[in-house]
Design an enzyme around this catalytic site. Sequence first.
Site, PDB file in Angstrom:
ATOM      1  N   SER A 178       0.802  -1.227   0.000  1.00 57.96           N
ATOM      2  CA  SER A 178       0.000   0.000   0.000  1.00 57.96           C
ATOM      3  C   SER A 178       0.833   1.276   0.000  1.00 57.96           C
ATOM      4  O   SER A 178       0.357   2.306  -0.476  1.00 57.96           O
ATOM      5  CB  SER A 178      -0.965  -0.011   1.188  1.00 57.96           C
ATOM      6  OG  SER A 178      -0.282  -0.259   2.395  1.00 57.96           O
ATOM      7  N   HIS A 206      -5.295  -3.065  -2.812  1.00 54.04           N
ATOM      8  CA  HIS A 206      -4.896  -2.112  -3.855  1.00 54.04           C
ATOM      9  C   HIS A 206      -4.751  -2.758  -5.229  1.00 54.04           C
ATOM     10  O   HIS A 206      -4.367  -2.087  -6.182  1.00 54.04           O
ATOM     11  CB  HIS A 206      -3.589  -1.416  -3.464  1.00 54.04           C
ATOM     12  CG  HIS A 206      -3.720  -0.612  -2.213  1.00 54.04           C
ATOM     13  ND1 HIS A 206      -4.233   0.659  -2.188  1.00 54.04           N
ATOM     14  CD2 HIS A 206      -3.451  -0.935  -0.924  1.00 54.04           C
ATOM     15  CE1 HIS A 206      -4.255   1.102  -0.944  1.00 54.04           C
ATOM     16  NE2 HIS A 206      -3.785   0.156  -0.161  1.00 54.04           N
ATOM     17  N   LYS A 238     -11.677   1.215  -1.892  1.00 49.88           N
ATOM     18  CA  LYS A 238     -10.596   1.773  -2.710  1.00 49.88           C
ATOM     19  C   LYS A 238     -11.060   1.831  -4.167  1.00 49.88           C
ATOM     20  O   LYS A 238     -11.908   2.648  -4.479  1.00 49.88           O
ATOM     21  CB  LYS A 238      -9.320   0.999  -2.450  1.00 49.88           C
ATOM     22  CG  LYS A 238      -8.834   1.394  -1.038  1.00 49.88           C
ATOM     23  CD  LYS A 238      -7.777   0.598  -0.410  1.00 49.88           C
ATOM     24  CE  LYS A 238      -7.497   1.182   0.982  1.00 49.88           C
ATOM     25  NZ  LYS A 238      -7.054   0.190   1.930  1.00 49.88           N
TER      26      LYS A 238
END
Length: 385
Positions: A178, A206, A238
């Site tokens: 990350s 991610h 995200k």
Amino acid sequence: MDYWGLTGELEALKKQSLYRSRQIIDGAQGVKLQIGDKVFDNFSSNDYLGLANHSDVVAAFQQSANQYGVGSGSAHLICGHSREHHALEEELAAFTGRERALVFSTGYMANLGVISALLGKGDDVLQDKLNHASLLDGGKISGAKLRRYSHANMERLQQLLTNASGNRKLIVTDGVFSMDGDEAPIKELALIANNSKAMLMVDDAHGVGVLGKTGAGILEEQGLNQQQVPILMATLGKALGTAGAFVAGSEELIETLIQRARTYIYTTAMPAPVMAATRISLKLCQQGHWRREKLTALINQFRHGAEQLGLQLMPSSTPIQPVFLGSNERVMSVNAMLKGKGFLVGAIRHPTVAKGSERLRITFSANHTEQQVDALLLALDEAVH
Ligand SMILES: *Cc1c(COP(=O)(O)O)cnc(C)c1O
């Protein structure tokens, strides 16, 4: 009364440029972000596909709120598990090519819940040093023996496994790291896990949305199935642009989590409208490959420009592009200069990253324009040099 000396502790943080404070956002998430009466070019969000404020996602949320209201009323095991939660779980299982999926209220809770449901005293958990804080915390509260290997170092992992004497062995890694943006050596990890009869868990917070042909993440990109990577976790807040997280895997894994994961059992289910909105953002993610192609073009443009300016990049091909600065003071001053020029980027300090590796964390969205990236490069040139 300040019996505990909190004032002094806070002052010390300020002196070390480690004090954290929040900025108050006055509008929707996007590549333009309003703070007070100013609008900034935003390069600090994890909304990689630009779905957090997509009109179809917002409309799904509103329609669902008309039908379900806002609050879910209780935990999943009482009366909070709606048709929308259930449908999203089925769609996430199909999306990731796994038997089942289970939605958690946050990624932090998913990681605590999974590791502590599966491991206890007498077990071993082996983690990459750069894993997300929630994975390390999950390892700690599980009671298993927590061992960390230096970043992506497979020899070190192999040594730790050879010495591990516990009943159950779990290897845990971020899919895309990350704060660094690089990808885990996932095929090697799968092989090593298989050879040592260890389970492998990947947190692809991610990678999902960003990697793979349909955005199913690093495991889709690398062609790894449920047998090779039995535990997949990812977040919805995200690239998918909403909130929450999920775990995907076998029927037995998911049923075990429903029985045992305390962060699943003892918490209120997410609002149904968040689930309805996520079902639409998942469709947009799967069908909109152009968003991933656009991201790749922006990332290439940025890296090319930054190299010409002599900025210190890190080996990342994902939308997370750190610029290495090396001290808290430097990070804070460059960050303030960029903000003065109208750009928001992440300022990453110790203890989020190791001392001496402080950096800017610049992130890209499919909604950025080439012109915005050029303007950012110009501002970086002036602020860093
Ligand atoms: C953001 C993140 C989490 C936590 O997810 P939340 O839904 O924000 O709690 C967990 N793991 C990784 C790698 C993350 O980046």
